[in-house]
Design a protein around this motif. Structure first.
Motif, PDB file in Angstrom:
ATOM      1  N   THR A 188     -18.238   7.877   6.515  1.00  0.00           N
ATOM      2  CA  THR A 188     -17.779   7.573   5.161  1.00  0.00           C
ATOM      3  C   THR A 188     -18.949   7.559   4.192  1.00  0.00           C
ATOM      4  OG1 THR A 188     -15.951   6.218   5.993  1.00  0.00           O
ATOM      5  CG2 THR A 188     -16.653   5.823   3.726  1.00  0.00           C
ATOM      6  N   PRO A 189     -18.859   8.246   3.046  1.00  0.00           N
ATOM      7  CA  PRO A 189     -19.913   8.158   2.022  1.00  0.00           C
ATOM      8  C   PRO A 189     -19.887   6.772   1.367  1.00  0.00           C
ATOM      9  CG  PRO A 189     -18.081   9.525   1.245  1.00  0.00           C
ATOM     10  CD  PRO A 189     -17.788   9.200   2.677  1.00  0.00           C
ATOM     11  N   THR A 190     -20.881   5.963   1.657  1.00  0.00           N
ATOM     12  CA  THR A 190     -20.835   4.544   1.274  1.00  0.00           C
ATOM     13  C   THR A 190     -20.961   4.313  -0.225  1.00  0.00           C
ATOM     14  OG1 THR A 190     -23.198   4.432   1.811  1.00  0.00           O
ATOM     15  CG2 THR A 190     -21.652   3.707   3.508  1.00  0.00           C
ATOM     16  N   ASN A 191     -21.745   5.129  -0.913  1.00  0.00           N
ATOM     17  CA  ASN A 191     -21.871   4.938  -2.362  1.00  0.00           C
ATOM     18  C   ASN A 191     -20.556   5.264  -3.070  1.00  0.00           C
ATOM     19  OD1 ASN A 191     -24.680   4.239  -2.267  1.00  0.00           O
ATOM     20  ND2 ASN A 191     -25.129   6.397  -1.925  1.00  0.00           N
ATOM     21  N   ARG A 192     -19.896   6.294  -2.602  1.00  0.00           N
ATOM     22  CA  ARG A 192     -18.567   6.627  -3.138  1.00  0.00           C
ATOM     23  C   ARG A 192     -17.585   5.499  -2.843  1.00  0.00           C
ATOM     24  NH1 ARG A 192     -15.072  12.012  -1.397  1.00  0.00           N
ATOM     25  NH2 ARG A 192     -13.047  11.318  -2.211  1.00  0.00           N
ATOM     26  N   GLU A 193     -17.721   4.875  -1.679  1.00  0.00           N
ATOM     27  CA  GLU A 193     -16.830   3.766  -1.312  1.00  0.00           C
ATOM     28  C   GLU A 193     -17.016   2.588  -2.260  1.00  0.00           C
ATOM     29  OE1 GLU A 193     -13.775   2.001   0.637  1.00  0.00           O
ATOM     30  OE2 GLU A 193     -14.531   4.035   0.985  1.00  0.00           O
ATOM     31  N   LEU A 194     -18.271   2.273  -2.619  1.00  0.00           N
ATOM     32  CA  LEU A 194     -18.522   1.179  -3.557  1.00  0.00           C
ATOM     33  C   LEU A 194     -17.886   1.473  -4.911  1.00  0.00           C
ATOM     34  CD1 LEU A 194     -22.246   0.221  -2.814  1.00  0.00           C
ATOM     35  CD2 LEU A 194     -20.190  -1.050  -2.186  1.00  0.00           C
ATOM     36  N   MET A 195     -17.961   2.729  -5.363  1.00  0.00           N
ATOM     37  CA  MET A 195     -17.356   3.081  -6.645  1.00  0.00           C
ATOM     38  C   MET A 195     -15.827   3.037  -6.568  1.00  0.00           C
ATOM     39  SD  MET A 195     -19.878   5.966  -8.295  1.00  0.00           S
ATOM     40  CE  MET A 195     -20.393   6.865  -6.828  1.00  0.00           C
ATOM     41  N   ALA A 196     -15.286   3.415  -5.411  1.00  0.00           N
ATOM     42  CA  ALA A 196     -13.832   3.322  -5.226  1.00  0.00           C
ATOM     43  C   ALA A 196     -13.375   1.865  -5.260  1.00  0.00           C
ATOM     44  CB  ALA A 196     -13.436   3.975  -3.901  1.00  0.00           C
ATOM     45  N   GLN A 197     -14.128   1.004  -4.578  1.00  0.00           N
ATOM     46  CA  GLN A 197     -13.786  -0.424  -4.572  1.00  0.00           C
ATOM     47  C   GLN A 197     -13.927  -1.018  -5.965  1.00  0.00           C
ATOM     48  OE1 GLN A 197     -12.591  -2.044  -1.948  1.00  0.00           O
ATOM     49  NE2 GLN A 197     -12.829  -0.321  -0.529  1.00  0.00           N
ATOM     50  N   GLY A 198     -14.975  -0.606  -6.687  1.00  0.00           N
ATOM     51  CA  GLY A 198     -15.168  -1.103  -8.052  1.00  0.00           C
ATOM     52  C   GLY A 198     -14.019  -0.720  -8.959  1.00  0.00           C
ATOM     53  N   GLY A 231     -15.750  -5.566 -10.644  1.00  0.00           N
ATOM     54  CA  GLY A 231     -15.493  -4.149 -10.408  1.00  0.00           C
ATOM     55  C   GLY A 231     -16.531  -3.269 -11.082  1.00  0.00           C
ATOM     56  N   PHE A 232     -16.891  -3.603 -12.331  1.00  0.00           N
ATOM     57  CA  PHE A 232     -17.924  -2.828 -13.027  1.00  0.00           C
ATOM     58  C   PHE A 232     -19.284  -2.970 -12.336  1.00  0.00           C
ATOM     59  CE2 PHE A 232     -14.876  -2.972 -16.609  1.00  0.00           C
ATOM     60  CZ  PHE A 232     -14.901  -1.628 -16.963  1.00  0.00           C
ATOM     61  N   ILE A 233     -19.572  -4.155 -11.838  1.00  0.00           N
ATOM     62  CA  ILE A 233     -20.840  -4.360 -11.109  1.00  0.00           C
ATOM     63  C   ILE A 233     -20.874  -3.507  -9.848  1.00  0.00           C
ATOM     64  CG2 ILE A 233     -22.247  -6.050  -9.858  1.00  0.00           C
ATOM     65  CD1 ILE A 233     -21.232  -8.179 -11.828  1.00  0.00           C
ATOM     66  N   GLN A 234     -19.739  -3.403  -9.163  1.00  0.00           N
ATOM     67  CA  GLN A 234     -19.684  -2.557  -7.972  1.00  0.00           C
ATOM     68  C   GLN A 234     -19.885  -1.080  -8.313  1.00  0.00           C
ATOM     69  OE1 GLN A 234     -15.876  -4.242  -6.225  1.00  0.00           O
ATOM     70  NE2 GLN A 234     -17.092  -4.069  -4.356  1.00  0.00           N
ATOM     71  N   LEU A 235     -19.381  -0.657  -9.471  1.00  0.00           N
ATOM     72  CA  LEU A 235     -19.639   0.718  -9.915  1.00  0.00           C
ATOM     73  C   LEU A 235     -21.140   0.944 -10.082  1.00  0.00           C
ATOM     74  CD1 LEU A 235     -16.859   1.379 -12.610  1.00  0.00           C
ATOM     75  CD2 LEU A 235     -16.985   2.294 -10.295  1.00  0.00           C
ATOM     76  N   ILE A 236     -21.818  -0.050 -10.654  1.00  0.00           N
ATOM     77  CA  ILE A 236     -23.277   0.043 -10.819  1.00  0.00           C
ATOM     78  C   ILE A 236     -23.961   0.118  -9.456  1.00  0.00           C
ATOM     79  CG2 ILE A 236     -25.332  -1.177 -11.659  1.00  0.00           C
ATOM     80  CD1 ILE A 236     -23.531  -2.335 -13.888  1.00  0.00           C
ATOM     81  N   PHE A 237     -23.499  -0.717  -8.506  1.00  0.00           N
ATOM     82  CA  PHE A 237     -24.049  -0.660  -7.140  1.00  0.00           C
ATOM     83  C   PHE A 237     -23.928   0.753  -6.575  1.00  0.00           C
ATOM     84  CE2 PHE A 237     -23.123  -5.426  -6.053  1.00  0.00           C
ATOM     85  CZ  PHE A 237     -24.224  -5.785  -6.811  1.00  0.00           C
ATOM     86  N   GLY A 238     -22.777   1.371  -6.810  1.00  0.00           N
ATOM     87  CA  GLY A 238     -22.549   2.722  -6.300  1.00  0.00           C
ATOM     88  C   GLY A 238     -23.487   3.732  -6.931  1.00  0.00           C
ATOM     89  N   PHE A 239     -23.657   3.651  -8.273  1.00  0.00           N
ATOM     90  CA  PHE A 239     -24.555   4.571  -8.973  1.00  0.00           C
ATOM     91  C   PHE A 239     -26.012   4.362  -8.545  1.00  0.00           C
ATOM     92  CE2 PHE A 239     -21.070   4.850 -12.216  1.00  0.00           C
ATOM     93  CZ  PHE A 239     -20.884   6.222 -12.112  1.00  0.00           C
TER      94      PHE A 239
END
Length: 526
Positions: A288-298, A91-99
């Motif tokens: 859909t804003p994809t970077n926001r989606e990655l942070m939501a999934q994270g 989940g934390f890695i996905q937050l990084i992907f989003g950022f």
């Protein structure tokens, strides 16, 4: 938050709830994880991810595409608690992907592959639900792989079903399917009440009534094996006992980090693909804003891992059920999460009276809407360059799994692009004879790369002696150095074959330049 769309979102959330319930349990079973972990992931995916996400019709929860990874990881990492730590880190890695704005990767998949993904998923849903429809439930509902966890494959399971049909389950399945079709095609156009009360809810209620009325009947009754199986706690302490927590003491284990990165990568890719697909089936065509989606999934995966849930992704089965049931905003995804929460806390016993064959009928209709025969005809009429990646993706998903099928379709799509680039690098036209010399005109494309070397070299070598070649680069904005070298080499051959060359550009015409390399170098500098 506006309440104007609740008249659409609430009925849609009920359908998504009935679709999600068996999938949450089935994916947990296929993953070798506690059944309750699938429900946790479904609840978090609906409430938490739904609230943070910018997707209006996307629904998140445990994904079949991760089942094989989860099954292997639980064994290799030494237990479910160690695996949960990998989910939290993922989940934390996905937050990084989003950022890092990695969400843009989802836009690089061809439309034909995304449509193939939707169609392939639709066919898989139909094939996987046929045994459940007839009361043969040997394989979990969430197992979407071709080779199943019970050792059978998709088609052998259907063949085995023929000799194991449960009459009671089959009867209520056909009744449910008839209700769903009648509701959608006829009744929903007759009165507003039929838009508020969904056919899926009516089918489920009738299923419960049928099960209760036929209990104990050897011929028409439904066995417990053909019902939903939600964990039922005996008291509050036993309910709390269903939660598991990550073992943070294993954080220095390298295998935990490898698994975490694998989950983050696969979950992110699957989410981005589902986002692209769900946006295509959104009637309002919202993006859909994809970077926001990655942070939501994270965020969802961090919370899910902390309380004992499976990894979460956006899931096309639930998302398509949401869109096809009239869901307008993400409130339907959030409400479906609350429905899952309330049902497992307050009425788990009632849920366990729902026949799986009724839920199979609901999923069959979802699958058909995704894989309508008209889609094949439409893509075929668009030409082979669209149809080949489409059909490869469909077959890849059916005979392997989701990610492998998409990868195969993408590879074929790249090959098609290379073929198109090879074919469209230039245009050679024989005009007339000029003072006894054959006049030819070669027009280069806007971008000419090394991929086009073979095609251009073949054309140049075919030019006969005593010819006059006009090389038109007026529209060319990029000319690869490899092509310049070909022209340089051809200039020497041209002299020996008495071929004159006129270069036509937007800066003027040059006949037989002494050096093509210098010409294009100067042209670039100017």
């Amino acid at each position: 938050m506006s309440t104007k769309t609740l008249k659409n979102d609430i009925p849609a959330s009920i359908v998504v709830f009935f679709v999600a319930l068996p999938l949450c349990l089935g994916i947990a079973l296929a993953s070798g994880a506690p059944l309750f972990s699938g429900l946790i992931a479904g609840i978090i995916g609906g409430i938490v991810v739904g609230a943070i996400s910018g997707s209006q019709i996307g629904v998140s929860g445990p994904a079949a595409g991760l089942a094989a990874i989860v099954l292997t990881a639980i064994g290799t990492l030494g237990g479910f608690e160690n695996f949960l730590l990998a989910v939290v880190i993922a989940g934390f890695i996905q937050l990084i992907f989003g950022f890092l704005k990695a969400g843009i990767l989802g836009y690089y998949f061809p439309s034909s592959v995304i449509k193939g993904m939707l169609t392939g998923i639709g066919i898989i849903i139909i094939l996987k639900q046929i045994p459940h429809f007839f009361g043969y439930d040997a394989d979990p509902s969430g197992d979407f792989a071709f080779i199943q966890v019970d050792g059978e494959n998709t088609f052998s399971e259907i063949l085995k079903m023929v000799n194991n049909i449960s009459l009671g389950a089959t009867i209520i399945a056909f009744v449910s399917l008839a209700i769903l079709i009648l509701w959608e095609k006829v009744l929903v156009h007759k009165s507003k009440i039929f838009k508020i009360v969904q056919g899926a809810l009516v089918a489920v209620v009738l299923g419960i009534i049928y099960y209760t009325a036929t209990t104990g009947n050897a011929t028409f009754g439904i066995k417990n094996a053909h019902l939903v199986s939600v964990p039922v706690p005996t008291d509050f302490n036993s309910f709390l006992g269903q939660f598991s927590f990550p073992n943070f003491g294993a954080i220095t284990n390298p295998a935990i980090w490898v698994t975490a990165f694998t989950i983050a990568l696969v979950a992110s890719l699957e989410t981005l693909l589902c986002v692209e697909a769900s946006d295509k089936i959104d009637p309002q065509k919202r993006v859909t804003p994809t970077n926001r989606e990655l942070m939501a999934q994270g965020t969802g995966n961090i919370i899910s891992g902390l309380i004992g849930g499976l990894p979460i992704t956006q899931v096309i089965v639930r998302s398509s059920a949401n869109a096809q049931s009239g869901g307008k905003t993400k409130k339907s995804a959030i409400i479906h999460g609350f429905l899952l929460l309330f049902s497992v806390v307050l009425i788990p016993g009632l849920l366990n009276m729902i026949p799986l064959s009724v839920l199979a009928a609901i999923l069959l209709l979802v699958g058909y809407k995704l894989a309508k025969p008209a889609m094949f005809k439409t893509i075929y009429q668009q030409g082979w360059k669209q149809f080949v990646p489409f059909i490869v993706t469909v077959l890849g998903i059916i005979f392997t799994d989701l990610l492998v099928g998409i990868t195969l379709g993408l590879l074929v799509g790249v090959v098609v692009i290379l073929i198109k680039s090879y074919q469209n690098s230039h245009f050679l036209h024989i005009e007339d004879k000029n003072n006894g010399m054959k006049k030819l005109r070669m027009t280069l494309a806007e971008e000419v790369t090394f991929i086009n070397k073979g095609a251009i070299l073949k054309e140049l070598n075919s030019i006969p002696e005593d010819s006059y070649l006009e090389l038109d680069i007026t529209k060319t904005r990029f000319l690869d150095y490899d092509i310049v070298e070909i022209l340089e080499d051809f200039a020497g051959i041209a002299k020996s074959k008495n071929i004159s060359i006129l270069i036509i550009s937007e800066r003027g015409n040059v006949e037989n330049p002494p050096s093509y390399k210098e010409f294009f170098k100067l042209r670039k500098a100017s």
